[in-house]
Enzyme design. Sequence first.
Site, PDB file in Angstrom:
ATOM      1  N   HIS A  44      -6.926  -4.666  -0.975  1.00 30.64           N
ATOM      2  CA  HIS A  44      -6.543  -3.501  -1.792  1.00 30.64           C
ATOM      3  C   HIS A  44      -7.409  -2.295  -1.469  1.00 30.64           C
ATOM      4  CE1 HIS A  44      -3.363  -5.002  -4.393  1.00 30.64           C
ATOM      5  NE2 HIS A  44      -3.976  -6.159  -4.384  1.00 30.64           N
ATOM      6  N   SER A 138       5.217 -11.879   5.237  1.00 33.55           N
ATOM      7  CA  SER A 138       6.497 -12.235   5.854  1.00 33.55           C
ATOM      8  C   SER A 138       7.396 -11.004   5.950  1.00 33.55           C
ATOM      9  CB  SER A 138       7.194 -13.337   5.053  1.00 33.55           C
ATOM     10  OG  SER A 138       7.415 -12.924   3.725  1.00 33.55           O
ATOM     11  N   ASP A 182      -0.786  -4.566   7.348  1.00 33.84           N
ATOM     12  CA  ASP A 182       0.085  -5.668   7.766  1.00 33.84           C
ATOM     13  C   ASP A 182       0.776  -5.372   9.092  1.00 33.84           C
ATOM     14  OD1 ASP A 182      -0.724  -6.564   5.331  1.00 33.84           O
ATOM     15  OD2 ASP A 182       1.198  -6.258   4.332  1.00 33.84           O
TER      16      ASP A 182
HETATM   17  C1  GLA Z   1      -0.098  -5.910   0.663  1.00 31.42           C
HETATM   18  C2  GLA Z   1       0.097  -4.597   1.407  1.00 31.42           C
HETATM   19  C3  GLA Z   1      -1.117  -4.275   2.261  1.00 31.42           C
HETATM   20  C4  GLA Z   1      -2.410  -4.366   1.445  1.00 31.42           C
HETATM   21  C5  GLA Z   1      -2.486  -5.670   0.661  1.00 31.42           C
HETATM   22  C6  GLA Z   1      -3.672  -5.724  -0.270  1.00 31.42           C
HETATM   23  O1  GLA Z   1      -0.134  -6.953   1.564  1.00 31.42           O
HETATM   24  O2  GLA Z   1       1.237  -4.672   2.211  1.00 31.42           O
HETATM   25  O3  GLA Z   1      -0.963  -3.000   2.835  1.00 31.42           O
HETATM   26  O4  GLA Z   1      -2.537  -3.262   0.590  1.00 31.42           O
HETATM   27  O5  GLA Z   1      -1.308  -5.881  -0.091  1.00 31.42           O
HETATM   28  O6  GLA Z   1      -4.871  -5.671   0.444  1.00 31.42           O
END
Ligand code: GLA
Length: 408
Positions: A44, A138, A182
């Site tokens: 986060h 995913s 991600d």
């Molecule tokens: C999700 C979001 C990421 C990140 C995480 C928490 O996976 O897609 O961008 O903010 O939550 O770290």
Amino acid sequence: MATASARDPTALTALQAAFRARYGAPDPVAVIRAPGRINLIGEHIDYAGLAVLPMALQRHVALLIRPRTDAVVRIANLDPEFPTRAFAIGRDIPPYPAGDWGNYAKAAVQALARTLDPLDGFDGVIGSSIPIAAGLSSSSALVVAAARALLHVNGAHPMPLALAQQLAEAERYVGTEGGGMDQAICLGAVAGTASRVEFAPLRLTPHAVPPDWRLVVAHSLARAEKSGAAQQRYNHRTQECAAALAAVTAHLGLAGMSYRELVAARPPAELLEAGARALDDPVRRRYRHVITEVDRVTRGETAMARADLDAFGAVLSAAHASLREDFEVSTAALDELVQIATEAGATGARLTGAGMGGCIVAAGRTDTVDRMLDELAARFYAPRKIEGSLDDVLFVADPAGGASVEPV
Ligand code: GLA
């Protein structure tokens, strides 16, 4: 990436059989593989523009494709929970209802159509070994796979990091105000490593994962749907972090600074004190998580570089406590998994991903991992009903490489 077992939905043979049955001739031309991820440390804080340390997984999405000669994308899913989706490529693609899996493909396609118009589409069959809505990314793997497919059939080859940045923006199509972690790790990972991901500009620095480390992933069995209540809570957290930044920088006479500039400008103790003065609960605690997590990312990276699993585990456990108490994104099941893993010999454990359901990651070694797996199976999973096999919810994460396209 492995495609071993007969029931592996990412196995080429399974995808080819489904492709032939659904579409007939001509044959598909390429398979795109896009990995899921665990985040090791830095939770986060990507949407605050702060560095994180994720690792791509051997669990991945596989998309078998053949080009079309019109501007239509059609994707069938091996998982019957997800019906076939077909839509026209365009700069403003109307979304399916919230929560529909096809929106992740539309997110990618719309973003690319805005920069590369006109584009031909593709027919595809997709299979995934990433547990769904488990905090293992995913959905971003699906966005990346759809993007790489569309680019492939149109002969375009953008740089991975430029594409990652574009797709981080693109995924907001589904309504999540996410960061860029991600998509970056999915496209930029190097096998055998975790990556420090920095933002604006996006940069990945791989760190070898020590070969005797074992990172166990255990699913709480609660889905953290990116489109449902978890999305609202997630977006609310991003807003709380932005509000905290505005108030603290104003308090310090540093208005307009980003989090990254702020943590470079002042020592953590001063920043925490400023937060305590300038903020009220719960925003004060959200901010405290962000500031303390920055330090944990540094300590986690150092521990990994020194192959110091005890220090690394301590960082994970401290992060879990912060996510539970200050950021309030843990659940009773995630806490229970962390506790079992720790009692079974993990040097540390924490929820991974956005939380509010999903998975934990627990750190162990070759000689402790079996006990961890056995105790998690006996104490957490045996009393509960699991859909599918135990291996779908409890497994050891291997550090995989980024998304690939292979001709078939
Ligand atoms: C999700 C979001 C990421 C990140 C995480 C928490 O996976 O897609 O961008 O903010 O939550 O770290």
